[in-house]
Scaffold this active site. Structure first.
Site, PDB file in Angstrom:
ATOM      1  N   ARG A   1      36.451  42.431 -89.602  1.00 57.01           N
ATOM      2  CA  ARG A   1      36.385  41.252 -88.755  1.00 57.01           C
ATOM      3  C   ARG A   1      35.006  41.112 -88.101  1.00 57.01           C
ATOM      4  O   ARG A   1      34.354  40.060 -88.190  1.00 57.01           O
ATOM      5  CB  ARG A   1      37.460  41.397 -87.675  1.00 57.01           C
ATOM      6  CG  ARG A   1      37.641  40.258 -86.715  1.00 57.01           C
ATOM      7  CD  ARG A   1      38.746  40.633 -85.711  1.00 57.01           C
ATOM      8  NE  ARG A   1      39.884  41.196 -86.409  1.00 57.01           N
ATOM      9  CZ  ARG A   1      40.868  40.472 -86.933  1.00 57.01           C
ATOM     10  NH1 ARG A   1      40.856  39.161 -86.789  1.00 57.01           N
ATOM     11  NH2 ARG A   1      41.850  41.046 -87.586  1.00 57.01           N
ATOM     12  N   THR A   2      34.557  42.153 -87.439  1.00 59.88           N
ATOM     13  CA  THR A   2      33.282  42.101 -86.738  1.00 59.88           C
ATOM     14  C   THR A   2      32.115  41.971 -87.713  1.00 59.88           C
ATOM     15  O   THR A   2      31.180  41.203 -87.489  1.00 59.88           O
ATOM     16  CB  THR A   2      33.109  43.372 -85.875  1.00 59.88           C
ATOM     17  OG1 THR A   2      34.199  43.457 -84.960  1.00 59.88           O
ATOM     18  CG2 THR A   2      31.806  43.335 -85.103  1.00 59.88           C
TER      19      THR A   2
ATOM     20  N   LYS B   1      25.389  66.356 -95.833  1.00 59.58           N
ATOM     21  CA  LYS B   1      23.975  66.040 -95.705  1.00 59.58           C
ATOM     22  C   LYS B   1      23.465  66.247 -94.281  1.00 59.58           C
ATOM     23  O   LYS B   1      22.371  66.701 -94.082  1.00 59.58           O
ATOM     24  CB  LYS B   1      23.720  64.617 -96.196  1.00 59.58           C
ATOM     25  CG  LYS B   1      24.050  64.492 -97.696  1.00 59.58           C
ATOM     26  CD  LYS B   1      23.441  63.251 -98.294  1.00 59.58           C
ATOM     27  CE  LYS B   1      23.670  63.213 -99.811  1.00 59.58           C
ATOM     28  NZ  LYS B   1      23.411  61.897-100.388  1.00 59.58           N
TER      29      LYS B   1
ATOM     30  N   ARG C   1      27.804  49.684 -85.941  1.00 58.92           N
ATOM     31  CA  ARG C   1      29.120  50.083 -85.460  1.00 58.92           C
ATOM     32  C   ARG C   1      29.220  51.587 -85.632  1.00 58.92           C
ATOM     33  O   ARG C   1      28.913  52.105 -86.709  1.00 58.92           O
ATOM     34  CB  ARG C   1      30.194  49.417 -86.311  1.00 58.92           C
ATOM     35  CG  ARG C   1      31.597  49.848 -85.988  1.00 58.92           C
ATOM     36  CD  ARG C   1      32.233  48.844 -85.084  1.00 58.92           C
ATOM     37  NE  ARG C   1      33.641  48.979 -84.917  1.00 58.92           N
ATOM     38  CZ  ARG C   1      34.370  48.034 -84.342  1.00 58.92           C
ATOM     39  NH1 ARG C   1      33.800  46.906 -83.922  1.00 58.92           N
ATOM     40  NH2 ARG C   1      35.658  48.189 -84.174  1.00 58.92           N
TER      41      ARG C   1
ATOM     42  N   HIS D   1      31.446  47.230 -76.570  1.00 55.75           N
ATOM     43  CA  HIS D   1      31.497  46.243 -77.653  1.00 55.75           C
ATOM     44  C   HIS D   1      31.005  44.938 -77.030  1.00 55.75           C
ATOM     45  O   HIS D   1      31.755  43.990 -76.843  1.00 55.75           O
ATOM     46  CB  HIS D   1      32.931  46.113 -78.159  1.00 55.75           C
ATOM     47  CG  HIS D   1      33.060  45.321 -79.429  1.00 55.75           C
ATOM     48  ND1 HIS D   1      31.981  44.828 -80.132  1.00 55.75           N
ATOM     49  CD2 HIS D   1      34.160  44.943 -80.135  1.00 55.75           C
ATOM     50  CE1 HIS D   1      32.417  44.189 -81.201  1.00 55.75           C
ATOM     51  NE2 HIS D   1      33.722  44.242 -81.228  1.00 55.75           N
TER      52      HIS D   1
END
Lengths: 334, 334, 334
Positions: free
Chosen positions: A80-81, A110, A131, A159
């Site tokens: 969605r974001t 890694k 994010r 957010h």
């Protein structure tokens, strides 16, 4: 040079400001947390978001950000974001590099640091939308990068673009932010959005906030204390109908099952307690609106969707305009 | 028509060459392995990479590859390499089709051959950048496709664009490729990059290579023999400080845990043995540089990052220019 | 207003039709199922697909859909179909938002309805291409959305663009659709493509269909009854050589292992029964073609690929033209 919670802001020459944007402008360097915005900056961002609304509705494709490249660096998926940001960039003529696999950069095998990943990705792009699963990751990224960082959610932390679109939606729907009454309903203990929203509402005058939530997920004291010390009136209520009848905004949220662990009995009890349905709509004022950050389960019944006061899909759309505005401001300035 | 290790090259009419690119030019049809490039071709590619550097720095968006479509067909994820190629294509105005899910084409359930997948994807795009888990996959793809293939790594086999960017970085940082001294440090047995780099350095004159590695991951005899038979001086050393004081380039690599299986004791011993830190920097010459293919763990300490001789993030950025150059050459020619 | 199986079609003012497209035109609102298209609409779509073929071959990049944004909302991965749609959009100058992770929208944890996801995504894009695991999902999406929906496959249900490209390929390869003989070979019980193809062929005159399949995956009665009631001649045959010698089109399909569960013995028996190889080619007529929806395993041997009558890779490419045509028609009209 103004430092605001560690986020850099630079005062700009107001002589060059576009007409209609009076007062001191701050250059946006990064978007890291809701707290970095003061009332004037919010107001200026909202004015740009309105311009973006016009651009999106009246043209097939702006070229404002043509030649710019945004990297969406997602350490956990949030379709969605991500789609909202990528749409914003493309609606302005910009291009996108996508990854929802960013964990691979810093996988156990890694072990690359976030800072090294950022230094690599900033070589490939002009702005990074990030994010992350860890609180504070966006601030670390911004401290490293020489290009703008937008925090698209960092774990239980911030957010900020969600907080901005929430306030923008209230402004667009109600027509003002001073003197409003807002009911925050549902999961107030863990809900990142209602906490940020309460914080931002404290920047306005004569705001009254009602908290309506099951006991297990009540609003925590830090926000209550913050509101009190900033002169914002608040009260807790167990009567959703009473609150709905008084408020300009009923902001419903989802009770998150994952917060309850094994106690599914508590979850089931909590989630059914405060539902926004036709009965709630019936007591709400004509100008009032229902908001929700989405996704919703059944805490708003689908029968509500048809009512013009159901603002949650318009709210999602406003996320597009806010993100267009921020991309424009971060890449081109005011 | 010149055949070079099975990779097609066609001699071009030099009369049409751009000024400054003297000598015979070869048309690039595919980029499959480091060995396909001779000294002159490398030099010509590097000249184009320099032009790409100008384009990237001085404009908002070239339109050189406008209308062209690149497919990134990744049978295993490699976010870093993928983003670098996609940025290169978009910086030149081209478009990208992405998949990191290409294994799905040839999944156990479906069992499509690589050749069939390539025939399908070439119908949708103008050039294919392919990452595969099997050595030789890129050569098979190039034998099938009627459009250019770039090998973005095929298993333990080749990763030619990494080799090109490494040599380009030495040229940019040191100003020459003849007469240089290069220390290759770390995992020399399994490291694909140091093996390819050694191979390419053998094309230049008076190069001296030092191998500095834990005993369990020493450089294999095939490369040593190749260097000897090509007149390249080399020696093994256990003294990183001594080597660092003599070299133009200290090329550090990561010791890969996955090579050691259960023997984590051997891994821990090997990984801590040769670290590039402030002490190493202190003995290095002023003009010398530290390189690393990234990602790094702790084989270069973060204190080194601030030193102007730390070239590894510039090296990553050079990957962008090399890939822009290759895309331009494969799609438009010299 | 004409309602056709629940899919909206609107009669258009024919005075504005482009020359060469005579007769009543219908506005395409959505592409949901093969059944929504009548013979005239198919013919008109194919004419646009031919134009798209010219555009793709003769220019570096059309700008027909510049400024338009397509969202590929895939609830299950299908790299082949996704890349075909994304290539179609980009070949016309449009832009794409991609997700193969759409299940995350409606994950168990979050539980958002498909309708809510569609309402969100339609705020970010101009057209949605959707792949879903549930039959009927595309119709539900179209009922919700205010922008066009293209069904890119919904579970065992429909995959209408595959059906269109199959019929288009027959028209392009054989030069006609009336009076043709088509052999459908392989998995006729579960194969979505052969069922849709049989359905569409019934719209043409004097078509004869041969069914050639192992007993366990014979064509089901619903299609046979449909063909009979629409005046299409059909027969079942166990003799592939005989059928191949008579047909204009041999449409081979893959026997899907997953349909057989534990009975791998039945699967192995079925998959080896009818193979298209050199022997089959030898009895086929000169103008006839072999088609296959891809991916193939070994039901067509690779030796067939070199024969000009092997049409399956051209068929895949035709998928691009059909999808370009549909995107153009849905976004710009006829």
């Amino acid at each position: 040079l103004v430092s605001n919670h560690g986020v850099k802001c630079r005062a700009l020459d107001v002589a060059n400001s576009p007409p209609g944007l009076a007062g001191t402008k701050f250059q946006l360097d990064d978007v890291i947390e809701a707290q970095q915005f003061d009332r004037e900056t919010l107001s200026a961002i909202f004015a740009v978001a309105r311009e973006m609304e016009m651009i999106e509705k009246n043209s097939t494709g702006s070229q404002l950000l043509k030649g710019y490249l945004m990297a969406t660096l997602f350490y956990e998926p949030s379709t969605r974001t991500r789609l909202s940001f990528e749409s914003a960039m493309k609606r302005l003529g910009g291009e996108v590099l996508t990854t929802e696999n960013a964990r691979e950069f810093s996988s156990a095998a890694k072990g690359e640091t976030l800072e090294d990943s950022i230094r690599t990705v900033e070589g490939y792009s002009d702005i990074i939308v990030m994010r992350h699963f860890e609180s504070g990751a966006a601030k670390r990224a911004a401290a490293t990068a020489n290009i703008p960082i937008i925090n698209a959610g960092d774990g239980p932390g911030q957010h900020p673009t969600q907080a901005l679109l929430d306030v923008y939606t209230i402004d667009r729907e109600i027509g003002k932010l001073d003197g409003i009454k807002v009911g925050l309903v549902g999961d107030l203990a863990y809900g990142r959005t209602v906490r940020s929203l309460a914080y931002l509402l404290a920047k306005y005058h004569d705001v009254k906030i009602y908290f309506v939530s099951p006991d297990v997920v009540k609003m925590k004291d830090d926000i209550k204390d913050y509101l009190t010390s900033n002169g914002v009136e608040w009260e807790e209520s167990a009567d959703l109908m009473d609150v709905a009848s008084k408020c300009d905004v009923v902001y419903q949220t989802r009770i998150q099952r994952e917060r309850f662990g094994e106690r599914t009995d508590l979850y089931e009890e909590a989630r059914g307690k405060y539902i926004v349905d036709k009965n709630v709509l019936n007591v709400m004022q004509k100008h009032a609106v229902v908001m929700h950050p989405l996704p919703r389960l059944d805490e708003i019944t689908v029968e509500v969707d048809q009512d013009p006061r159901a603002a949650y899909f318009r709210q999602a759309k406003n996320g597009l305009y806010i993100r267009m505005a921020l991309l424009k401001l971060l890449l081109l300035g005011w």
